[in-house]
Design a protein around this motif. Structure first.
Motif, PDB file in Angstrom:
ATOM      1  N   LEU A  34     -26.085  16.859 -20.969  1.00  0.00           N
ATOM      2  CA  LEU A  34     -27.506  17.254 -20.637  1.00  0.00           C
ATOM      3  C   LEU A  34     -27.491  18.731 -20.975  1.00  0.00           C
ATOM      4  O   LEU A  34     -28.718  19.197 -21.456  1.00  0.00           O
ATOM      5  CB  LEU A  34     -28.030  16.633 -19.553  1.00  0.00           C
ATOM      6  N   GLU A  35     -26.594  19.344 -20.292  1.00  0.00           N
ATOM      7  CA  GLU A  35     -26.687  20.835 -20.450  1.00  0.00           C
ATOM      8  C   GLU A  35     -26.476  21.435 -21.824  1.00  0.00           C
ATOM      9  O   GLU A  35     -27.163  22.245 -22.317  1.00  0.00           O
ATOM     10  CB  GLU A  35     -25.403  21.544 -19.444  1.00  0.00           C
ATOM     11  N   GLY A  92     -29.188  23.241 -23.930  1.00  0.00           N
ATOM     12  CA  GLY A  92     -28.832  24.559 -24.844  1.00  0.00           C
ATOM     13  C   GLY A  92     -29.193  24.168 -26.114  1.00  0.00           C
ATOM     14  O   GLY A  92     -30.081  25.306 -26.567  1.00  0.00           O
ATOM     15  N   ASN A  93     -29.054  23.255 -26.941  1.00  0.00           N
ATOM     16  CA  ASN A  93     -29.422  23.021 -28.135  1.00  0.00           C
ATOM     17  C   ASN A  93     -30.939  23.106 -28.272  1.00  0.00           C
ATOM     18  O   ASN A  93     -31.461  23.839 -29.249  1.00  0.00           O
ATOM     19  CB  ASN A  93     -29.102  21.797 -28.755  1.00  0.00           C
ATOM     20  N   LEU A  94     -31.546  22.416 -27.541  1.00  0.00           N
ATOM     21  CA  LEU A  94     -33.325  22.307 -27.594  1.00  0.00           C
ATOM     22  C   LEU A  94     -33.810  23.771 -27.289  1.00  0.00           C
ATOM     23  O   LEU A  94     -34.687  24.066 -27.936  1.00  0.00           O
ATOM     24  CB  LEU A  94     -33.646  21.433 -26.558  1.00  0.00           C
ATOM     25  N   LYS A  95     -33.162  24.587 -26.233  1.00  0.00           N
ATOM     26  CA  LYS A  95     -33.564  25.703 -26.092  1.00  0.00           C
ATOM     27  C   LYS A  95     -33.408  26.726 -27.143  1.00  0.00           C
ATOM     28  O   LYS A  95     -34.203  27.512 -27.570  1.00  0.00           O
ATOM     29  CB  LYS A  95     -32.730  26.208 -24.820  1.00  0.00           C
ATOM     30  N   ALA A  96     -31.880  26.484 -27.801  1.00  0.00           N
ATOM     31  CA  ALA A  96     -31.880  27.387 -28.996  1.00  0.00           C
ATOM     32  C   ALA A  96     -33.119  26.833 -30.005  1.00  0.00           C
ATOM     33  O   ALA A  96     -33.489  27.931 -30.610  1.00  0.00           O
ATOM     34  CB  ALA A  96     -30.629  27.348 -29.568  1.00  0.00           C
ATOM     35  N   ASN A  97     -33.071  25.765 -30.378  1.00  0.00           N
ATOM     36  CA  ASN A  97     -34.027  25.470 -31.369  1.00  0.00           C
ATOM     37  C   ASN A  97     -35.212  26.070 -31.132  1.00  0.00           C
ATOM     38  O   ASN A  97     -36.362  26.369 -31.945  1.00  0.00           O
ATOM     39  CB  ASN A  97     -34.131  23.848 -31.339  1.00  0.00           C
ATOM     40  N   ALA A 153     -19.874  10.554 -15.007  1.00  0.00           N
ATOM     41  CA  ALA A 153     -21.048  11.195 -14.415  1.00  0.00           C
ATOM     42  C   ALA A 153     -21.169  12.686 -15.026  1.00  0.00           C
ATOM     43  O   ALA A 153     -22.036  13.450 -15.247  1.00  0.00           O
ATOM     44  CB  ALA A 153     -21.051  11.188 -12.895  1.00  0.00           C
ATOM     45  N   ARG A 154     -19.872  13.334 -14.783  1.00  0.00           N
ATOM     46  CA  ARG A 154     -19.637  14.837 -15.180  1.00  0.00           C
ATOM     47  C   ARG A 154     -19.959  15.194 -16.639  1.00  0.00           C
ATOM     48  O   ARG A 154     -20.526  16.186 -16.963  1.00  0.00           O
ATOM     49  CB  ARG A 154     -18.146  15.275 -14.452  1.00  0.00           C
ATOM     50  N   TRP A 155     -19.536  14.054 -17.347  1.00  0.00           N
ATOM     51  CA  TRP A 155     -19.490  14.104 -18.778  1.00  0.00           C
ATOM     52  C   TRP A 155     -21.093  14.213 -19.221  1.00  0.00           C
ATOM     53  O   TRP A 155     -21.796  14.938 -20.089  1.00  0.00           O
ATOM     54  CB  TRP A 155     -18.898  13.098 -19.656  1.00  0.00           C
ATOM     55  N   LYS A 156     -21.596  13.148 -18.573  1.00  0.00           N
ATOM     56  CA  LYS A 156     -23.229  13.060 -18.842  1.00  0.00           C
ATOM     57  C   LYS A 156     -23.918  14.445 -18.447  1.00  0.00           C
ATOM     58  O   LYS A 156     -24.890  14.901 -19.189  1.00  0.00           O
ATOM     59  CB  LYS A 156     -23.810  11.838 -17.948  1.00  0.00           C
ATOM     60  N   THR A 157     -23.572  15.100 -17.307  1.00  0.00           N
ATOM     61  CA  THR A 157     -24.161  16.322 -17.024  1.00  0.00           C
ATOM     62  C   THR A 157     -23.984  17.450 -17.939  1.00  0.00           C
ATOM     63  O   THR A 157     -24.952  18.096 -18.213  1.00  0.00           O
ATOM     64  CB  THR A 157     -23.792  16.839 -15.570  1.00  0.00           C
ATOM     65  N   LYS A 158     -22.648  17.530 -18.198  1.00  0.00           N
ATOM     66  CA  LYS A 158     -22.425  18.301 -19.218  1.00  0.00           C
ATOM     67  C   LYS A 158     -23.079  18.248 -20.723  1.00  0.00           C
ATOM     68  O   LYS A 158     -23.690  19.187 -21.209  1.00  0.00           O
ATOM     69  CB  LYS A 158     -20.734  18.312 -19.662  1.00  0.00           C
TER      70      LYS A 158
END
Length: 297
Positions: free
Chosen positions: A110-111, A115-120, A103-108
Motif C-alpha cells: 500500500l505504501e 508512493g507511485n500514485l503520488k509520483a504520478n 499483513a506487513r507485505w500488504k502494508t508495504k
DNA sequence: TTGTGTTTTATTGCCTCC
DNA sequence: GGAGGCAATAAAACACAA
C-alpha cells in the motif's frame, strides 16, 4: 475449531520447550501431582500465563520463513507441517508468522502504491502547470496580436482619410463647378421652385431616421465625395419599385450634392418627397443607398 | 535507567469455502 | 461445521533518546 484454546497453547509450549522447561523450573517430578491437585481451570490459567510469554523467533528461523514466503506467500498444510518440523516450531506458529508477514507485505505494498500514485500525481501536476503556463503565454500573444491588428486597422483608416483629403481637395474644384452648373441649371431649368420650400441639409436631416450604420457611415465617410445618382439610374429597389415612391405624375428633379447633404427639393404639392442617394465608400466594394424622406407641411 | 515509539508474535472475531 | 484467511488489536520484545 481451528482456535487454539489454552490447553493447545500449553501443549504447544510444552512440546517445543519441553525439556528445558522442566529442568529449569525444577517441577518435572512434581508436575503431574500438582496438576492432579489443582482444578482444571486453574491449570488452564497457569498455562495461559506461561504461554503468554512471547518468544521471538531466532534469526535462522526468520530467514527460513522469509525464504519460503518469497516462494509463495500462501502456506499449504503440507508445507506448514514441513516447515514447522524443520524449524522446531508449532504449525500454528508458522501459520501465524505467514499471516503476519502477509499483513506487513500488504502494508508495504500500500505504501508503494501510494508512493507511485503520488509520483504520478506530481508528474501530472507539473505537466498541468507547464501547460497552463504555455496557455497563458499563448493567450497573451493572441491578445498582443489582436491589439496590433486593431492598431493596424486604425492606422490604415487614417491613411485612407489622409489620402481622401488629398483627393477631396482635388475634387472640390469639380464640386464647385457642379454647384456652379447647378445654379446655372437652376436658373435655366424648368424648375420653378419656390425657395421657401428648399430645405437645407440640416433641416432635412432632422426629418431623417437613419440607422446606426448609416449614421456611422455618415459620420465617418461624410468627407468622401459621394456619387449621386438619380433613382432611375441606381437604386436598391427595382426601377419600377423605386419609381413608385415618387409621385407618379412627376419624377423628382433631384439636385443634391455632398458633402453637407445639401438638397434642393423640387417644387411639389405632395406631402412626401423621396430621393435616393448612393454613397460609394472608397477602397471598399460597399455602397450605401440612402432613402431620404422629407415631410413637407 | 526510564519513558516512549516501533516491531514482532499471538489472539479474537468474523467471514468464506468446501 | 471445520479449516483457513483477514482485520483489528493486545502485549511482549526491542530500540533509542534523554
Amino acid at each position: 475449531m481451528k482456535r487454539f484454546n489454552s490447553s493447545d497453547s500449553l501443549a504447544a509450549f510444552i512440546s517445543s520447550e519441553d525439556g528445558t522447561q522442566k529442568t529449569s523450573q525444577g517441577y518435572s517430578g512434581d508436575f503431574q501431582a500438582m496438576l492432579d491437585s489443582i482444578e482444571e481451570e486453574d491449570y488452564i490459567e497457569e498455562a495461559n500465563h506461561v504461554s503468554e510469554k512471547k518468544r521471538r523467533l531466532t534469526l535462522h528461523q526468520v530467514k527460513a520463513l522469509e525464504k519460503n514466503f518469497e516462494v509463495d506467500n500462501k502456506l499449504e498444510p503440507e508445507r506448514k507441517l514441513k516447515l514447522a518440523e524443520e524449524l522446531c516450531l508449532q504449525p500454528r506458529q508458522v501459520a501465524i508468522w505467514f499471516q503476519n508477514r502477509r499483513a506487513r507485505w500488504k502494508t508495504k505494498q500500500l505504501e508503494r502504491d501510494y508512493g507511485n500514485l503520488k509520483a504520478n500525481y506530481e508528474a501530472l501536476k507539473l505537466d498541468y502547470s507547464n501547460l497552463e503556463k504555455k496557455n497563458e503565454a499563448l493567450a497573451q500573444k493572441a491578445k498582443e496580436l489582436k491589439a496590433k491588428l486593431k492598431q493596424e486597422k486604425v492606422d490604415s483608416s487614417h491613411s485612407v482619410k489622409d489620402e481622401y483629403h488629398v483627393s477631396e481637395s482635388d475634387n472640390n474644384a469639380s464640386v464647385h463647378s457642379q454647384n456652379h452648373d447647378f445654379s446655372e441649371n437652376k436658373n435655366s431649368s424648368a424648375i420653378t421652385e419656390d425657395h421657401s420650400n428648399v430645405s437645407t441639409s440640416n433641416e432635412l436631416m432632422n426629418c431623417f431616421h437613419l440607422t446606426d450604420s448609416i449614421a456611422i457611415m455618415g459620420n465617418r465617410y461624410q468627407v468622401y465625395q459621394p456619387h449621386l445618382t438619380k433613382p432611375e439610374e441606381q437604386s436598391v429597389l427595382g426601377a419600377e419599385e423605386s419609381c413608385n415612391f415618387f409621385s407618379v405624375d412627376q419624377a423628382p428633379t433631384l439636385h443634391c450634392y455632398f458633402p453637407g447633404l445639401c438638397c434642393i427639393l423640387p417644387p411639389h404639392n405632395r406631402v412626401y418627397k423621396i430621393w435616393h442617394l448612393r454613397i460609394l465608400v472608397p477602397f471598399t466594394v460597399a455602397a450605401c443607398t440612402i432613402i431620404f424622406f422629407y415631410h413637407e407641411d
